[in-house]
Design a protein around this motif. Structure first.
Motif, PDB file in Angstrom:
ATOM      1  N   ASN A 114       0.827  -1.228   0.046  1.00  0.00           N
ATOM      2  CA  ASN A 114      -0.056  -0.084  -0.296  1.00  0.00           C
ATOM      3  C   ASN A 114       0.988   1.256   0.045  1.00  0.00           C
ATOM      4  OD1 ASN A 114      -1.757   2.188   0.865  1.00  0.00           O
ATOM      5  ND2 ASN A 114      -3.115   0.688   1.549  1.00  0.00           N
ATOM      6  N   ALA A 115       1.005   1.767  -1.172  1.00  0.00           N
ATOM      7  CA  ALA A 115       2.209   2.779  -1.477  1.00  0.00           C
ATOM      8  C   ALA A 115       1.693   4.104  -0.473  1.00  0.00           C
ATOM      9  CB  ALA A 115       2.447   3.051  -2.819  1.00  0.00           C
ATOM     10  N   GLY A 116       0.323   4.349  -0.652  1.00  0.00           N
ATOM     11  CA  GLY A 116      -0.202   5.451  -0.025  1.00  0.00           C
ATOM     12  C   GLY A 116       0.094   5.492   1.548  1.00  0.00           C
ATOM     13  N   LYS A 117      -0.085   4.382   2.104  1.00  0.00           N
ATOM     14  CA  LYS A 117       0.016   4.322   3.587  1.00  0.00           C
ATOM     15  C   LYS A 117       1.459   4.162   3.911  1.00  0.00           C
ATOM     16  CE  LYS A 117      -2.262   2.157   7.577  1.00  0.00           C
ATOM     17  NZ  LYS A 117      -3.467   1.255   7.928  1.00  0.00           N
ATOM     18  N   ALA A 118       2.271   3.712   3.225  1.00  0.00           N
ATOM     19  CA  ALA A 118       3.678   3.881   3.374  1.00  0.00           C
ATOM     20  C   ALA A 118       4.061   5.274   3.420  1.00  0.00           C
ATOM     21  CB  ALA A 118       4.532   3.286   2.427  1.00  0.00           C
ATOM     22  N   GLN A 119       3.688   6.173   2.328  1.00  0.00           N
ATOM     23  CA  GLN A 119       3.899   7.575   2.433  1.00  0.00           C
ATOM     24  C   GLN A 119       3.415   8.304   3.671  1.00  0.00           C
ATOM     25  OE1 GLN A 119       2.338   8.742  -1.573  1.00  0.00           O
ATOM     26  NE2 GLN A 119       3.831   7.657  -2.498  1.00  0.00           N
ATOM     27  N   ASP A 120       2.364   7.811   4.051  1.00  0.00           N
ATOM     28  CA  ASP A 120       1.692   8.583   5.220  1.00  0.00           C
ATOM     29  C   ASP A 120       2.810   8.289   6.316  1.00  0.00           C
ATOM     30  OD1 ASP A 120      -0.552   9.729   3.604  1.00  0.00           O
ATOM     31  OD2 ASP A 120      -1.959   8.009   4.419  1.00  0.00           O
ATOM     32  N   LEU A 121       2.916   6.894   6.475  1.00  0.00           N
ATOM     33  CA  LEU A 121       3.748   6.446   7.584  1.00  0.00           C
ATOM     34  C   LEU A 121       4.980   7.470   7.634  1.00  0.00           C
ATOM     35  CD1 LEU A 121       3.689   4.583  10.002  1.00  0.00           C
ATOM     36  CD2 LEU A 121       5.297   3.088   8.768  1.00  0.00           C
ATOM     37  N   THR A 122       5.607   7.739   6.469  1.00  0.00           N
ATOM     38  CA  THR A 122       6.937   8.304   6.522  1.00  0.00           C
ATOM     39  C   THR A 122       6.771   9.968   6.730  1.00  0.00           C
ATOM     40  OG1 THR A 122       7.762   7.154   4.553  1.00  0.00           O
ATOM     41  CG2 THR A 122       8.611   9.331   4.785  1.00  0.00           C
ATOM     42  N   ARG A 123       5.529  10.222   6.330  1.00  0.00           N
ATOM     43  CA  ARG A 123       5.193  11.660   6.865  1.00  0.00           C
ATOM     44  C   ARG A 123       5.096  11.777   8.447  1.00  0.00           C
ATOM     45  NH1 ARG A 123      -0.082  15.082   4.313  1.00  0.00           N
ATOM     46  NH2 ARG A 123       0.290  17.423   5.147  1.00  0.00           N
ATOM     47  N   ILE A 124       4.370  10.866   8.989  1.00  0.00           N
ATOM     48  CA  ILE A 124       4.135  10.760  10.386  1.00  0.00           C
ATOM     49  C   ILE A 124       5.544  10.879  11.015  1.00  0.00           C
ATOM     50  CG2 ILE A 124       3.696   9.280  12.266  1.00  0.00           C
ATOM     51  CD1 ILE A 124       1.264   8.369  10.618  1.00  0.00           C
ATOM     52  N   PHE A 125       6.490  10.154  10.442  1.00  0.00           N
ATOM     53  CA  PHE A 125       7.942  10.157  11.331  1.00  0.00           C
ATOM     54  C   PHE A 125       8.446  11.535  11.063  1.00  0.00           C
ATOM     55  CE2 PHE A 125       8.595   5.327  10.114  1.00  0.00           C
ATOM     56  CZ  PHE A 125       8.032   4.808  11.359  1.00  0.00           C
ATOM     57  N   GLN A 126       8.475  12.172   9.937  1.00  0.00           N
ATOM     58  CA  GLN A 126       8.947  13.561   9.448  1.00  0.00           C
ATOM     59  C   GLN A 126       8.230  14.237  10.410  1.00  0.00           C
ATOM     60  OE1 GLN A 126       8.003  13.693   5.288  1.00  0.00           O
ATOM     61  NE2 GLN A 126      10.074  12.772   4.769  1.00  0.00           N
ATOM     62  N   THR A 127       7.174  14.428  10.687  1.00  0.00           N
ATOM     63  CA  THR A 127       6.345  15.335  11.297  1.00  0.00           C
ATOM     64  C   THR A 127       6.824  15.101  12.971  1.00  0.00           C
ATOM     65  OG1 THR A 127       4.391  15.092   9.991  1.00  0.00           O
ATOM     66  CG2 THR A 127       4.148  15.900  12.527  1.00  0.00           C
ATOM     67  N   ILE A 128       6.817  13.865  13.472  1.00  0.00           N
ATOM     68  CA  ILE A 128       7.319  13.872  14.873  1.00  0.00           C
ATOM     69  C   ILE A 128       8.905  14.224  15.049  1.00  0.00           C
ATOM     70  CG2 ILE A 128       8.021  12.073  16.585  1.00  0.00           C
ATOM     71  CD1 ILE A 128       5.534  10.309  15.491  1.00  0.00           C
ATOM     72  N   ASP A 129       9.801  13.694  14.075  1.00  0.00           N
ATOM     73  CA  ASP A 129      11.255  14.304  14.272  1.00  0.00           C
ATOM     74  C   ASP A 129      11.308  15.718  14.089  1.00  0.00           C
ATOM     75  OD1 ASP A 129      12.049  11.688  14.307  1.00  0.00           O
ATOM     76  OD2 ASP A 129      12.320  11.654  12.085  1.00  0.00           O
ATOM     77  N   ARG A 130      10.457  16.411  13.480  1.00  0.00           N
ATOM     78  CA  ARG A 130      10.521  17.923  13.341  1.00  0.00           C
ATOM     79  C   ARG A 130      10.135  18.647  14.430  1.00  0.00           C
ATOM     80  NH1 ARG A 130       6.388  20.629  12.302  1.00  0.00           N
ATOM     81  NH2 ARG A 130       5.449  18.951  10.698  1.00  0.00           N
TER      82      ARG A 130
END
Length: 365
Positions: A158-174
């Motif tokens: 599920n490419a869309g969910k994988a992208q969302d997960l990456t976005r979650i990681f980036q948000t948390i890190d920031r």
């Protein structure tokens, strides 16, 4: 003696032309001869175990430490135990393993949770949520290679969910890397700005806890420095027929803040609820920037969750920052604790829409 045997006896009686009274006599005789009080099915045992898990989950209802809402650890062990007992009886119920794993997340036992998620994945190797859970918790544990493996598997499924997960990681890190601030900036919210103040559990008599009053003091200063800003007050756990949202509004009005600026959100029972319910108010008023106010030990989690909630509701392009009531010296919170980070990851998934408990009647986001 079981029900199948009863049925066979009844069928035999019919074949030999037994009358209705005779059939009734046979059934009565068979039931009377059994040594069991009840004929218990496997389904009934599983239901009982799940009801026990629900009872443990709800009692005591909640404890709160500076905005960190969680279940009592001892209760989570009971929840896990009952779910795993049920799984032994119904090994196709992978949902029971997932729920048990998330109970261990609440219990801050991430290693045990990962073991249970991996056990579930061995049964359902293409399960999208399981790869997402494992990507998150392996990253939390510092196992970057394992986390990346599950992210790659997720991308294929599920490419869309994988992208969302990456976005979650980036948000948390920031958000985690952004220094906390307690200084009120005049006019920082602009024309379409909002202040969002997160509630805190009321005292049993329905009065506000000192921590909540301190958050309101911070809110008042920011409201006075930004007189055009909308004010969203969110919190809905009732005590003595009162809610945080209503009491916060009354407090600010008594201090001279116009009621026309205030939106009460009286339904949220967690930080996840704060974000999900309040995001619609921000969308309705087309807010461009919002400052979230909470205790310093809690405010980063609030920002992450509000950002994730706004992905679904909008407004498009909305930005967030935070203003902390320093329940602890900010220098002590500069390096985020493992417990705070765990809460951020856990609730980020919940806000995104992944259920922690999915085994009826134990269903909870």
């Amino acid at each position: 003696m079981n029900k199948t045997l009863i049925s066979l006896l009844l069928t035999g009686a019919l074949a030999f032309g037994a009358s209705a009274p005779a059939i009734a006599d046979i059934e009565h005789a068979v039931q009377a001869s059994t040594q069991y009080t009840d004929l218990v099915t496997k389904r009934e045992v599983v239901d009982k175990l799940l009801n026990d898990a629900v009872s443990a989950f709800k009692s005591p209802a909640r404890v709160s430490h500076a905005g960190f809402t969680a279940k009592m650890p001892s209760n989570m062990e009971i929840v896990t135990d009952r779910l795993l007992q049920a799984y032994q009886l119904e090994p196709y119920r992978t949902d029971l393993l997932i729920s048990a794993a998330n109970a261990q997340i609440y219990n801050k036992n991430v290693d045990r949770a990962i073991e249970l998620f991996e056990q579930a994945l061995s049964v359902a190797p293409d399960d999208i949520d399981l790869h997402a859970y494992l990507a998150v918790w392996q990253k939390f544990n510092g196992n970057q290679a394992e986390s990346q493996k599950h992210r790659q598997a997720l991308a294929k499924l599920n490419a869309g969910k994988a992208q969302d997960l990456t976005r979650i990681f980036q948000t948390i890190d920031r958000v985690v890397a952004t220094p906390l601030k307690e200084k009120v900036d005049k006019g920082a919210l602009g024309e379409n700005g909002a202040i969002v103040t997160l509630g805190y559990a009321l005292n049993p008599d329905g009065s506000m806890h000192s921590i909540l009053i301190e958050r309101l003091e911070t809110t008042l200063k920011l409201a006075q420095a930004n007189p055009k800003a909308l004010i969203v007050l969110t919190g809905g756990v009732p005590q003595n027929h009162k809610t945080e949202g209503k009491l916060m509004a009354d407090w600010l009005v008594a201090k001279g803040v116009s009621a026309d600026r205030i939106i009460e959100e009286n339904y949220a029972t967690s930080t996840v609820g704060n974000a999900l319910f309040s995001s619609y108010a921000l969308a309705r008023h087309k807010v461009q920037h919002a400052t979230i106010i909470s205790s310093a030990s809690h405010v980063r989690r609030g920002q992450v969750l509000f950002e994730i909630a706004s992905w679904q509701t909008g407004p498009s392009g909305i930005t967030f920052d935070t203003l902390a009531y320093p329940d602890k010296p900010l220098k002590e919170l500069k390096q985020i604790s493992k417990g705070e980070l765990l809460g951020i990851y856990r609730d980020a998934l919940r806000t995104y829409g992944m259920w922690s408990y999915r085994s009826y009647p134990l269903e909870s986001r």
